[in-house]
Design an enzyme around this catalytic site. Structure first.
Site: not given
Lengths: 559, 559
Positions: B82, B203, B241, B375
């Protein structure tokens, strides 16, 4: 340092009370307020502020004593509301100016101050007071009120004067089931409110936290459970002044057949004082010297240590770096039973990460309920405003966002906006006939302590340090003939913290020499002017060729 | 740099897959993993790490490319999961070494990388992929899987090889009602699980956060309400972003008849890309250039700006310092719709405080629900482990406490401890026959970028900078006769960042002169040895008389 426009207050009229905070407004630390009436002064608190990362190399920051420096003979006493560093830490520096200013505070507070003064080789005149007690100090009629905080024996102070009554809370919260049974005395607050509080000066630290601070006793069972389940050693880190938290850890250790050893100079010192004065009850046979603790089985020991804020020289950081006699490992449990003071996050997480990597199970505020704050949250503050019903309010103790939030709470309970004073350090407030108003704004600075140097470090020095710390420096030494300006030796170029091979400077040396020769040819002889030539030449070069801006230190020596 | 014991891996056998993370383990940033099979390499992600305060003056930190530096010809491609800086930021630095390595990623990811490469005057070979797509890249059979994150178009990647299948999540969460309807594709995770995932690389950022991340759409109504109630201007700061967050702000602005202006270079650039590619839907007639926005009534404008992390040069900090064309004041509302990245607390609170002081109402994560993380929290990760049922797990992306927490979650779902790999940067893992194991540990370092200098700054330089930044320096210049060692000129003593009047050095000059004379008398001529005499003399003096430890820079010049 002041953001507000600076303007001088008028001469103080007889019978008017003047209030000037010297620290603690717009910052969390160095709390200090000066009260003046008819030529006499009373000080409430005298604390230190710990530096932020944009104040490199600074050990401590003191309040700016400038407004009272020449008037110390008029000070009738310093009231210390409790024993935390941000309320007592600057006392030695003030007493160095006049050692016989009387200190007024509770038993524990004065014991902690005296231990600190001893380290500075000072002794003080003290007056021990307790809640409910009234004392006349100069023209100020003081009444002390019990408040509940993260250290025992904290006091609020009511200051009665002919100009009106001030109630200053000190730091406090309103735990309704405190461990030692010592509540914030809302009955006294109510009585003072009935009598009339003209100015209410209120701790703002948690004013922007909604709701209520959890009970201190909600921590005990969590600590107990973590210690009960711990398979090997337990290391608990907390503030060395948090006697109630230490008591909870002691009790949990005793309940699970473990012994407890104190680690860290301030922890040992403060707990010795607390036990002597009866604030800490040590269960029979639980304490052990840490040197002997090593011989115990791992599941029979709790270490109680300093370093909960990640301070690099404190016990916990050294353990995480394997730079301490006790080396944590797999199966060990580390509990951070403390708040995370803003600004310390990186340091604390570095310690947590280091301990995790060594295999320890790290329990902290982020993953278990092992700490509650010592300051009243918004819900508690509303109770206070409603009980006291003050005529004027001045939020103290906090960053601007805290002071603003606290002012809004006061207004929500009906205090008019024009009776809510949002001040900063050096704001001069006069109180008379039930009206408090801003009459001046002094220009106060930061007073930095570095080693044994007090007040010499300027903001320009800190700016130099920041440049040096970010970019390093390049020094250029050239010896020139004082008569002709001709180069005798050099240029030599040295760099530190700049991070390039010295060979990189070979390019620029001829440029410097050429620039100096050109300057000499056009008659420049003055070494300062020649230095500027050197500075410009190498500065432009380093910026263009490397896109860097180190400090440039040109040294042109005439021989 | 490695904490673990360094040991060389064996030569890689044919048919075995070797996995070496070069960054992102033990830190939040510079994510990069190298996969090797039969002499060919595949890279997943190539990000930067932002420096901490103990890395002064550093702009960026790159992964250490050393292990692949001489093997760039063997790289078949770089998969970019990403478009966040910690996954793409180091691409220009790697492409400088070999510009034609193909970049593989989604449309938005590649558009953001290409904009970045343009600033470095680089162009790249790219392959745009989308979820569900399979591509053979060298010996690696890739399948891309949609994942939900705080930037659109994020992908996980499955890497099928004869040695086994790896599934790398990239950064992700599992919002079940995402704003763009693009879920983390758990069906694909399930299908891959059925087929057999030999190594699951997951992650870890929020692995120590219990429960579930709140829905992204819970933010919209809060933003809407704050904007609806705002009496004057609204300024929203977020990551440049975070296209979904910007979309929410755009929608709220439109709903309340306000126009919106973008502020900040990266915000303008990214939103232009996002709109062109269809990731951002701009309601008709809402956007306005910020220069024209000034002419609108205060209650008709929303500014969308950068600076949510308190970056000193970004728009929001400059506003707080009144160093921007838009000066916030009473009645204005500032919303920080962003997470607070650990380490930025001081900077962010300084900005909040500055804005509060100017009279603005500051709404942030601490007092309103204006942000959710990107996340997966612990509860979501458990779903993943149960759905995928991996044979081996390697937590990635996180500090050690996050990696440990993630490993524990995997084990809670039944992954055996010996199949859970707690690695760090440079840990070499071989996968074969369904078994992943650590076979080596490389010694990797930090590669610092400062200006146009890449990789020149050493840890010794940073140590010098820390000393300079904390204490400043004292330089002593003495010109001596090279034959006799007699002092011709000096000692001159200069200090910067040291914070004492230069007069303080008058005391020490005779001591230096005496020490040099003594050394000369005993035959010392070497300028290095004489420098050491100077260093010792003044170092001892400054330490004893001022309790300080500045850097000492002695310069003995022979003439």
């Amino acid at each position: 340092m002041s953001f507000a426009e600076v303007f001088a207050p008028p001469a103080l009229e007889a019978g008017t009370l003047r209030i000037t905070p010297l620290g603690g407004l717009g910052e969390v630390g160095r709390n200090m307020t000066v009260f003046e009436l008819d030529g006499r002064l009373l000080i409430v608190d005298c604390g230190v502020l710990f530096p932020e990362e944009n104040q490199p190399g600074v050990d401590l920051i003191l309040p700016d004593f400038a407004p009272i420096k020449d008037r110390l003979g008029e000070v009738d006493g310093i009231v210390l509301t409790h024993g935390h560093e941000d309320h007592i830490g600057a006392v030695p520096y003030l007493l160095k100016e006049r050692p016989d200013i009387p200190l007024i505070g509770s038993g524990l507070t004065l014991a902690l101050v005296e231990a600190k003064l001893k380290e500075h080789r000072l002794k003080a005149f003290t007056l021990t007071v307790t809640e409910g007690q009234r004392e006349k100090v100069g023209p100020f009629d003081l009444e002390f009120v019990a408040v509940n905080h993260s250290i025992p024996d904290a006091l609020a102070v009511a200051i009665r004067t002919p100009a009106g009554t001030v109630l200053a809370t000190g730091d406090f919260k309103m735990d309704q089931l405190p461990l030692d049974g010592r509540l914030t005395d809302l009955r006294a607050f109510a009585r003072l409110g009935e009598e009339g509080v003209d100015l209410f000066m209120v701790d703002s630290t948690n004013a922007d936290v909604p709701g209520f601070t959890a009970l201190e006793r909600s921590i005990g069972p969590v600590l107990d459970q973590v210690i009960a389940k711990a398979p090997r050693r337990v290391i608990v880190a907390s503030f060395s002044s948090h006697i109630h938290r230490v008591q909870q850890v002691l009790d949990a250790a005793a309940a699970h057949g473990r012994r407890l050893a104190f680690l860290g100079r301030s922890m040992v010192r403060n707990m010795t004082i607390a036990e002597q004065l009866g604030y800490l009850q040590v269960p029979e046979g639980v304490l052990i010297d840490y040197k002997k603790a090593k011989d115990l089985p791992d599941d029979k020991i709790v270490y109680m240590s300093t370093g909960s804020q990640g301070e690099p020289m404190a016990v916990l950081s050294r353990m995480a770096n394997l730079d301490h006699a006790i080396e944590p490992g797999p199966g060990d449990t580390v509990i951070l039973a403390s708040s995370l003071i803003p600004g310390n996050e990186n340091a604390v997480y570095r310690v947590i990460d280091g301990l995790t990597k060594l295999g320890a199970n790290v329990v902290h505020k982020g993953n278990a309920k092992v700490h509650v704050s010592g300051h009243a949250a918004a819900g508690e503050l509303l109770y206070c405003y409603n009980i006291v019903g003050p005529r004027n309010v001045m939020p103290i103790h906090g960053e601007h966002r805290h002071l603003h939030a606290n002012a809004r709470l006061a207004q929500d309970t009906g205090v008019p906006a024009e009776r809510t004073i949002l001040g900063e350090n050096g704001t001069v407030v006069d109180l008379r006939d039930g009206v408090a108003k801003v009459v001046g704004q002094l220009d106060l600075g930061f007073v930095y302590v570095d080693g044994s140097t007090v007040g010499e470090i300027t903001d320009a020095d800190l700016k130099d340090r920041r440049i040096l710390g970010e970019e390093g420096f390049i020094s250029v030494i050239v010896v020139v003939d004082s008569a002709t300006g001709k180069i005798i030796s050099g240029p030599e170029v040295h760099a530190r913290g700049f991070a390039e091979d010295d060979a990189v400077f070979e390019d620029v040396k001829p440029k410097i020499a050429a620039a100096l020769t050109e300057a000499a040819r056009s008659g420049v002889r003055d070494s300062h002017a020649l230095s500027q030539v050197v500075r410009r030449t190498i500065g432009r070069w380093v910026n263009q060729s490397l896109r860097r801006r180190p400090m440039i230190v040109p040294l042109v020596i005439e021989a």
